[in-house]
Design an enzyme around this catalytic site. Structure first.
Site, short mmCIF file in Angstrom:
data_model
loop_
_atom_site.label_atom_id
_atom_site.label_comp_id
_atom_site.label_asym_id
_atom_site.label_seq_id
_atom_site.Cartn_x
_atom_site.Cartn_y
_atom_site.Cartn_z
N CYS A 138 3.20 9.69 -8.89
CA CYS A 138 2.33 10.63 -9.97
C CYS A 138 1.32 9.40 -10.45
O CYS A 138 1.65 8.35 -11.09
CB CYS A 138 3.25 11.07 -11.15
SG CYS A 138 2.13 11.68 -12.61
N CYS B 88 5.90 15.91 -15.18
CA CYS B 88 4.78 15.69 -16.53
C CYS B 88 3.69 16.62 -16.36
O CYS B 88 2.88 16.66 -17.18
CB CYS B 88 4.31 14.18 -16.56
SG CYS B 88 3.07 13.82 -15.26
N HIS C 260 0.87 -1.40 -0.07
CA HIS C 260 0.08 -0.03 0.06
C HIS C 260 0.93 1.34 -0.14
O HIS C 260 0.51 2.22 0.45
CB HIS C 260 -1.07 -0.07 1.32
CG HIS C 260 -1.96 -1.06 1.02
ND1 HIS C 260 -2.74 -1.46 1.96
CD2 HIS C 260 -2.35 -1.80 0.08
CE1 HIS C 260 -3.78 -2.41 1.72
NE2 HIS C 260 -3.40 -2.66 0.56
N ASN D 113 -1.48 -13.02 15.59
CA ASN D 113 -2.27 -11.87 15.88
C ASN D 113 -2.96 -11.67 17.19
O ASN D 113 -3.19 -12.62 17.97
CB ASN D 113 -3.53 -11.81 14.81
CG ASN D 113 -4.02 -10.56 14.17
OD1 ASN D 113 -3.27 -9.58 13.84
ND2 ASN D 113 -5.40 -10.39 14.62
N THR E 106 -2.60 -8.51 10.98
CA THR E 106 -3.54 -8.02 9.90
C THR E 106 -4.91 -8.51 10.42
O THR E 106 -4.95 -9.80 10.59
CB THR E 106 -2.96 -8.23 8.62
OG1 THR E 106 -4.13 -7.93 7.73
CG2 THR E 106 -2.83 -9.69 8.31
P1 NAD Z 1 -6.40 -3.46 10.75
O1 NAD Z 1 -6.27 -2.32 11.55
O2 NAD Z 1 -7.44 -3.74 9.97
O3 NAD Z 1 -6.03 -4.82 11.48
C1 NAD Z 1 -5.22 -4.95 12.52
C2 NAD Z 1 -5.02 -6.11 13.18
O4 NAD Z 1 -3.90 -6.38 14.19
C3 NAD Z 1 -6.20 -6.47 14.13
O5 NAD Z 1 -6.90 -7.71 14.07
C4 NAD Z 1 -5.75 -6.12 15.53
O6 NAD Z 1 -6.51 -6.81 16.68
C5 NAD Z 1 -4.34 -6.61 15.50
N1 NAD Z 1 -3.12 -6.27 16.37
C6 NAD Z 1 -3.12 -4.67 16.73
N2 NAD Z 1 -2.06 -4.74 17.55
C7 NAD Z 1 -1.50 -5.97 17.44
C8 NAD Z 1 0.02 -6.50 18.32
N3 NAD Z 1 0.55 -5.61 18.78
N4 NAD Z 1 0.06 -7.75 17.94
C9 NAD Z 1 -0.69 -8.61 17.27
N5 NAD Z 1 -1.81 -8.28 16.78
C10 NAD Z 1 -2.20 -6.92 17.10
O7 NAD Z 1 -4.90 -3.44 9.69
P2 NAD Z 1 -4.61 -3.85 8.49
O8 NAD Z 1 -5.02 -5.18 8.44
O9 NAD Z 1 -3.31 -3.73 8.38
O10 NAD Z 1 -5.58 -2.95 7.30
C11 NAD Z 1 -5.33 -1.60 7.62
C12 NAD Z 1 -5.11 -0.86 6.46
O11 NAD Z 1 -4.76 0.60 6.91
C13 NAD Z 1 -3.98 -1.36 5.68
O12 NAD Z 1 -4.08 -1.10 4.32
C14 NAD Z 1 -2.73 -0.43 6.13
O13 NAD Z 1 -2.07 0.19 4.95
C15 NAD Z 1 -3.36 0.90 6.77
N6 NAD Z 1 -2.56 1.07 8.12
C16 NAD Z 1 -1.37 1.35 8.07
C17 NAD Z 1 -0.55 1.57 9.29
C18 NAD Z 1 0.96 1.62 9.49
O14 NAD Z 1 1.45 1.51 8.37
N7 NAD Z 1 1.36 1.32 10.48
C19 NAD Z 1 -1.57 2.07 10.41
C20 NAD Z 1 -2.92 2.06 10.25
C21 NAD Z 1 -3.34 1.53 9.07
#
Ligand code: NAD
Length: 280
Positions: free
Chosen positions: A137, A160, A129, A238, A198
């Site tokens: 761009c 561009c 992502h 997770n 995730t």
């Molecule tokens: P999500 O927020 O949907 O899910 C996160 C999961 O991780 C949850 O199931 C939660 O219970 C679990 N979790 C939280 N802390 C944890 C830990 N310490 N250890 C183990 N598990 C833990 O995240 P996603 O599935 O990555 O999807 C969210 C979207 O948001 C992605 O596309 C991402 O790009 C973006 N995002 C990125 C960031 C970042 O770059 N750090 C932060 C927030 C959202």
């Protein structure tokens, strides 16, 4: 849990091509909130989630308004991205970097836009992502480091002439084809996939464990179900179960914090290796 950590370490040591998939959960211990965990940004603010769904269209129709929102003048995103850029890797990131250093982990495919795997020292990282440290761009595909581009006038523009956006993939925006293809190749090639932090609800990323399990590309995702004959292990780490756990895509689920479980797995891998150096 201890038994599962030992099992994971043994499975890792008998595998030939180990990869890791990561999501926002691996970075919560670096003080970056996730979206859908119990304290996630969207769990606590449904309006923020609704705005996120409109962001790509906002960029396409009014790039200036998009940039005002992203810079924080019209929304909270500037603050969120600033926090992300200042964050440091935690023990979960360092464990994956160490596993790559041991010659075991072949790559990380991450949904995260925080750059923390690269900061921790992983060399082969597919940022599915994108990253908040770059601009892209959408017209010619050129990418720029944030500090190469002036944000004095909004929207910033590419050579561009087209307006630039953050090199992050917003909802309803296509995944850049280079990253998408390489990630799918890695999923088809691996014989062990660690899926860490995730919720596995954002597609097409969430289909990668299924691609690995059923050895079929995302284009044929509709038929990815039933019994798998592929010799691939999916280990999920997770805080809470996900659809991968419930649908039996994961071979096993280790519940807890990635910042504690991943270092424990790597310690166990090193312990087994030093006890039986000829075995791996
Ligand atoms: P999500 O927020 O949907 O899910 C996160 C999961 O991780 C949850 O199931 C939660 O219970 C679990 N979790 C939280 N802390 C944890 C830990 N310490 N250890 C183990 N598990 C833990 O995240 P996603 O599935 O990555 O999807 C969210 C979207 O948001 C992605 O596309 C991402 O790009 C973006 N995002 C990125 C960031 C970042 O770059 N750090 C932060 C927030 C959202």
């Amino acid at each position: 849990m201890e038994k599962l950590i030992q099992l994971a370490a043994k499975d890792i040591l008998v595998s030939k091509y180990v990869i890791a998939l990561t999501g926002a959960g691996i970075s919560t211990e670096s003080a970056i909130p996730d979206f859908r965990g119990p304290k996630g940004l969207w769990t606590t603010d449904k309006k923020a989630e609704a705005r996120a769904y409109e962001r790509y269209e906002l960029f396409l129709t009014n790039p200036g308004a998009y940039w005002e929102e992203m810079m924080g003048t019209g929304g909270a995103y500037g603050e969120f991205y600033g926090k992300i850029r200042e964050a440091e890797p935690n023990p979960g990131h360092h464990a994956l970097a160490e596993l790559e250093g041991l010659g075991i982990l072949k790559c990380v495919v991450t949904q995260n836009i925080d750059g923390l795997h690269v900061k921790a020292g992983n060399r082969k990282v597919w940022e599915y992502h994108g990253s908040v440290s770059r601009l892209r761009c959408v017209s010619c595909g050129a990418r720029f480091d944030l500090d190469e581009v002036s944000l004095d006038e909004l929207p910033p523009r590419c050579r561009c002439g087209a307006p630039l956006k953050y090199d992050v993939v917003h909802f309803k925006e296509p995944i850049p084809s280079d990253v998408m293809e390489e990630s799918e190749k890695e999923a088809l090639r691996c014989d062990l996939m660690l899926v860490c932090g995730t919720s596995a609800v954002v597609y097409p990323f969430a289909s990668l464990p299924r691609v690995a399990k059923f050895r079929r590309g995302i284009a044929r995702y509709g038929s990815l179900s039933g019994e798998s004959t592929a010799n691939v292990k999916i280990i999920e780490v997770n805080a809470e179960p996900t659809s991968l756990t419930c649908e039996g895509i994961s071979d096993y689920f280790i519940q807890g914090k990635t910042g504690e479980i991943l270092p424990a797995i790597v310690e166990e891998v090193k312990r087994i290796r030093s006890d039986c150096p000829g075995d791996s």
